[in-house]
Design a protein around this motif. Structure first.
Motif, PDB file in Angstrom:
ATOM      1  N   VAL A  21      -5.286  -6.795  10.804  1.00 14.45           N
ATOM      2  CA  VAL A  21      -6.399  -6.235  11.190  1.00 14.45           C
ATOM      3  C   VAL A  21      -6.317  -6.306  12.371  1.00 14.45           C
ATOM      4  O   VAL A  21      -6.339  -7.417  13.109  1.00 14.45           O
ATOM      5  N   PHE A  22      -7.054  -5.328  13.023  1.00 18.47           N
ATOM      6  CA  PHE A  22      -7.461  -5.381  14.714  1.00 18.47           C
ATOM      7  C   PHE A  22      -8.568  -5.031  14.769  1.00 18.47           C
ATOM      8  O   PHE A  22      -9.542  -4.986  13.817  1.00 18.47           O
ATOM      9  N   THR A  23      -9.160  -5.273  16.090  1.00 23.43           N
ATOM     10  CA  THR A  23     -10.694  -5.238  16.463  1.00 23.43           C
ATOM     11  C   THR A  23     -11.082  -3.884  16.280  1.00 23.43           C
ATOM     12  O   THR A  23     -12.176  -3.853  15.806  1.00 23.43           O
ATOM     13  N   THR A  24     -10.262  -2.871  16.425  1.00 27.77           N
ATOM     14  CA  THR A  24     -10.901  -1.622  15.774  1.00 27.77           C
ATOM     15  C   THR A  24      -9.303  -0.719  15.405  1.00 27.77           C
ATOM     16  O   THR A  24      -8.438  -1.365  15.571  1.00 27.77           O
ATOM     17  N   ASP A  25      -9.548   0.538  14.767  1.00 29.06           N
ATOM     18  CA  ASP A  25      -8.453   0.995  14.267  1.00 29.06           C
ATOM     19  C   ASP A  25      -7.183   1.271  15.230  1.00 29.06           C
ATOM     20  O   ASP A  25      -7.458   2.027  16.101  1.00 29.06           O
ATOM     21  N   PRO A  26      -6.079   0.734  15.125  1.00 26.82           N
ATOM     22  CA  PRO A  26      -5.158   0.678  16.058  1.00 26.82           C
ATOM     23  C   PRO A  26      -4.601   2.037  16.231  1.00 26.82           C
ATOM     24  O   PRO A  26      -3.709   2.377  17.275  1.00 26.82           O
ATOM     25  N   ARG A  27      -4.744   2.843  15.222  1.00 24.90           N
ATOM     26  CA  ARG A  27      -4.267   4.103  15.374  1.00 24.90           C
ATOM     27  C   ARG A  27      -5.042   5.221  16.043  1.00 24.90           C
ATOM     28  O   ARG A  27      -4.543   6.143  16.620  1.00 24.90           O
ATOM     29  N   VAL A  28      -6.520   4.609  16.221  1.00 32.06           N
ATOM     30  CA  VAL A  28      -7.494   5.648  16.925  1.00 32.06           C
ATOM     31  C   VAL A  28      -7.363   5.056  18.578  1.00 32.06           C
ATOM     32  O   VAL A  28      -7.477   5.878  19.466  1.00 32.06           O
ATOM     33  N   GLY A  43       0.880  -1.231   0.098  1.00 31.69           N
ATOM     34  CA  GLY A  43       0.167   0.015  -0.154  1.00 31.69           C
ATOM     35  C   GLY A  43       0.741   1.172  -0.027  1.00 31.69           C
ATOM     36  O   GLY A  43       2.101   1.045   0.090  1.00 31.69           O
ATOM     37  N   GLY A  44       0.181   2.400  -0.207  1.00 31.59           N
ATOM     38  CA  GLY A  44       1.000   3.515  -0.290  1.00 31.59           C
ATOM     39  C   GLY A  44       1.824   3.933   0.821  1.00 31.59           C
ATOM     40  O   GLY A  44       2.941   4.579   0.774  1.00 31.59           O
ATOM     41  N   SER A  45       1.438   3.702   2.111  1.00 33.75           N
ATOM     42  CA  SER A  45       2.200   3.673   3.340  1.00 33.75           C
ATOM     43  C   SER A  45       3.688   3.112   3.272  1.00 33.75           C
ATOM     44  O   SER A  45       4.541   3.473   3.696  1.00 33.75           O
ATOM     45  N   SER A  46       3.439   1.818   2.412  1.00 39.29           N
ATOM     46  CA  SER A  46       4.844   1.133   2.465  1.00 39.29           C
ATOM     47  C   SER A  46       5.945   1.667   1.604  1.00 39.29           C
ATOM     48  O   SER A  46       7.114   1.168   1.377  1.00 39.29           O
ATOM     49  N   ALA A  94     -13.613  -0.176   8.570  1.00 42.05           N
ATOM     50  CA  ALA A  94     -11.915  -0.578   8.590  1.00 42.05           C
ATOM     51  C   ALA A  94     -11.466  -0.333   7.433  1.00 42.05           C
ATOM     52  O   ALA A  94     -11.368  -1.426   6.406  1.00 42.05           O
ATOM     53  N   GLN A  95     -10.948   0.661   6.958  1.00 43.46           N
ATOM     54  CA  GLN A  95     -10.340   0.953   5.866  1.00 43.46           C
ATOM     55  C   GLN A  95      -9.082   0.409   5.419  1.00 43.46           C
ATOM     56  O   GLN A  95      -8.388   0.653   4.237  1.00 43.46           O
ATOM     57  N   VAL A  96      -8.689  -0.784   6.353  1.00 45.04           N
ATOM     58  CA  VAL A  96      -7.557  -1.420   6.020  1.00 45.04           C
ATOM     59  C   VAL A  96      -7.488  -2.182   4.742  1.00 45.04           C
ATOM     60  O   VAL A  96      -6.415  -2.531   4.092  1.00 45.04           O
ATOM     61  N   TYR A 153       0.698  -6.052   2.126  1.00 42.45           N
ATOM     62  CA  TYR A 153       1.397  -5.080   3.142  1.00 42.45           C
ATOM     63  C   TYR A 153       1.005  -3.880   3.467  1.00 42.45           C
ATOM     64  O   TYR A 153       0.687  -3.105   2.493  1.00 42.45           O
ATOM     65  N   THR A 154       0.931  -3.400   4.732  1.00 41.69           N
ATOM     66  CA  THR A 154       0.481  -2.160   5.074  1.00 41.69           C
ATOM     67  C   THR A 154       1.188  -1.641   6.042  1.00 41.69           C
ATOM     68  O   THR A 154       2.309  -2.187   6.370  1.00 41.69           O
ATOM     69  N   ASP A 155       0.958  -0.602   6.937  1.00 44.14           N
ATOM     70  CA  ASP A 155       1.662   0.252   7.931  1.00 44.14           C
ATOM     71  C   ASP A 155       1.281  -0.336   9.265  1.00 44.14           C
ATOM     72  O   ASP A 155       1.833   0.369  10.340  1.00 44.14           O
ATOM     73  N   VAL A 156       0.195  -1.337   9.549  1.00 47.57           N
ATOM     74  CA  VAL A 156      -0.068  -1.847  10.938  1.00 47.57           C
ATOM     75  C   VAL A 156       0.077  -3.524  10.774  1.00 47.57           C
ATOM     76  O   VAL A 156       0.255  -3.953   9.541  1.00 47.57           O
TER      77      VAL A 156
HETATM   78  P1  ADP Z   1      -2.191   1.257   2.770  1.00 47.61           P
HETATM   79  O1  ADP Z   1      -1.308   2.531   2.487  1.00 47.61           O
HETATM   80  O2  ADP Z   1      -1.240   0.132   3.060  1.00 47.61           O
HETATM   81  O3  ADP Z   1      -3.295   0.858   1.399  1.00 47.61           O
HETATM   82  P2  ADP Z   1      -4.524   2.040   4.246  1.00 47.61           P
HETATM   83  O4  ADP Z   1      -4.142   3.368   4.992  1.00 47.61           O
HETATM   84  O5  ADP Z   1      -5.368   1.944   3.271  1.00 47.61           O
HETATM   85  O6  ADP Z   1      -3.031   1.375   4.024  1.00 47.61           O
HETATM   86  O7  ADP Z   1      -4.934   1.020   5.693  1.00 47.61           O
HETATM   87  C1  ADP Z   1      -4.216   1.072   6.831  1.00 47.61           C
HETATM   88  C2  ADP Z   1      -4.852   1.873   7.792  1.00 47.61           C
HETATM   89  O8  ADP Z   1      -6.018   1.187   8.063  1.00 47.61           O
HETATM   90  C3  ADP Z   1      -3.917   1.714   9.053  1.00 47.61           C
HETATM   91  O9  ADP Z   1      -2.901   2.735   9.234  1.00 47.61           O
HETATM   92  C4  ADP Z   1      -5.057   1.794  10.139  1.00 47.61           C
HETATM   93  O10 ADP Z   1      -4.843   3.023  10.793  1.00 47.61           O
HETATM   94  C5  ADP Z   1      -6.270   1.682   9.188  1.00 47.61           C
HETATM   95  N1  ADP Z   1      -7.293   0.724  10.037  1.00 47.61           N
HETATM   96  C6  ADP Z   1      -8.863   1.256  10.168  1.00 47.61           C
HETATM   97  N2  ADP Z   1      -9.464   0.346  10.729  1.00 47.61           N
HETATM   98  C7  ADP Z   1      -8.503  -0.717  10.851  1.00 47.61           C
HETATM   99  C8  ADP Z   1      -8.425  -1.979  11.782  1.00 47.61           C
HETATM  100  N3  ADP Z   1      -9.819  -2.578  11.942  1.00 47.61           N
HETATM  101  N4  ADP Z   1      -7.278  -2.907  11.660  1.00 47.61           N
HETATM  102  C9  ADP Z   1      -6.491  -2.378  11.013  1.00 47.61           C
HETATM  103  N5  ADP Z   1      -6.205  -1.179  10.438  1.00 47.61           N
HETATM  104  C10 ADP Z   1      -7.314  -0.341  10.712  1.00 47.61           C
END
Ligand code: ADP
Ligand code: ASP
Ligand code: MG
Length: 245
Positions: A181-188, A12-15, A211-213, A175-178
């Motif tokens: 998949v978490f129970t809810t957004d780990p950044r929040v 993903g873009g973060s990587s 969950a926009q992951v 591959y992403t920056d977390v």
């Molecule tokens: P990428 O750039 O890899 O496509 P995204 O920004 O699209 O990444 O998705 C990764 C982000 O999704 C994480 O940084 C996280 O903040 C967010 N996110 C939201 N909900 C969840 C969740 N339930 N589990 C994991 N990440 C989540």
């Protein structure tokens, strides 16, 4: 002739947000190539590039022509594929970057949210046989008018899963920056817990509730074609979340 079933990896873009991260991604790819031999990589535009391009278009017009918008947005992924291919060559391996159209990704005519209709993998397979890492621009395809179309926000997930289905990849690594998949957004919510396994239905429900992951539409394709997924971090290298069944 021997069947080629490459590993499909998506970053993903973060990587690929900066040069150090692109170099890091190149080394992860080569580690996996040692294990799987054949690797197809899908990449997104670096960091916030897509948002920045949309913002720029909106500074010119509140109602950009959708064909032109697709032409603009597709450039983001093109930056990533070229830079990543250079990074792989720099560490001594052969690779080639392909846009969606060059990779044979055929889409419908709906600009900015096209669906993939079919993928002609001839060219990808030809380069795999030449021992090249094949790097494909996510989020884009070519429509019946031979124009570039994009697949909707988060569409690189769709490109990767569709390629994994077509090429019979043993698993599609996202591959992403977390760490998964978490129970809810780990950044929040810092107390959020990483989930080890999810069914397609559970993942769909999470994607549908914000969950926009992962792009929700891509999970439907994974379910339809039984593509096993692992969502994991490109930064920590821990095992991620497996989505299957
Ligand atoms: P990428 O750039 O890899 O496509 P995204 O920004 O699209 O990444 O998705 C990764 C982000 O999704 C994480 O940084 C996280 O903040 C967010 N996110 C939201 N909900 C969840 C969740 N339930 N589990 C994991 N990440 C989540
Ligand atoms: N770059 C596109 C977006 O930001 C596609 C993707 O990242 O998957 O939506
Ligand atoms: Mg994403």
């Amino acid at each position: 002739m021997k069947k080629i079933s490459p590993l499909v990896m998506k970053f993903g873009g973060s990587s690929v947000a900066n040069v150090d991260r692109i170099k890091n991604v190149a080394s992860i790819i080569i580690e996996q190539k040692r294990v799987f031999k054949y690797v197809v990589v899908v990449v997104s535009a670096p960091g916030d590039t897509t948002d920045d391009l949309i913002e720029k278009a909106n500074q010119i017009t509140q109602n950009p022509d959708k064909r032109e918008l697709d032409m603009l947005l597709a450039t983001g992924e093109q930056m990533s594929i070229a830079l990543l291919s250079m990074a792989i060559k720099e560490i001594g391996h052969d690779s080639i970057s392909l846009t969606g159209p060059q990779a044979g990704i055929y889409a419908d005519e709906i600009h900015t949210k096209a669906k993939i209709i079919d993928i002609d993998t001839k060219r990808i397979k030809k380069y795999l046989k030449q021992d090249k890492v094949v790097i494909v621009a996510g989020f884009q395809g070519i429509n019946p008018n031979e124009d570039i179309t994009t697949l909707g926000r988060g569409g690189s997930d769709l490109t990767a899963i569709a390629l994994a289905a077509k090429l019979k990849s043993p698993i599609c690594e996202i591959y992403t920056d977390v760490d998964g998949v978490f129970t809810t957004d780990p950044r929040v919510v810092p107390e959020a817990k990483k989930i080890d396994y999810l069914t397609y239905e559970e993942m769909l429900e999470m994607a549908g509730t914000g969950a926009q992951v992962m792009m929700a539409r891509s999970i439907e394709v994974a379910k339809k074609y039984n593509v096993k997924l692992e969502i994991k971090s490109s930064l920590t290298r821990k095992s991620g979340t497996i989505v299957y069944k």
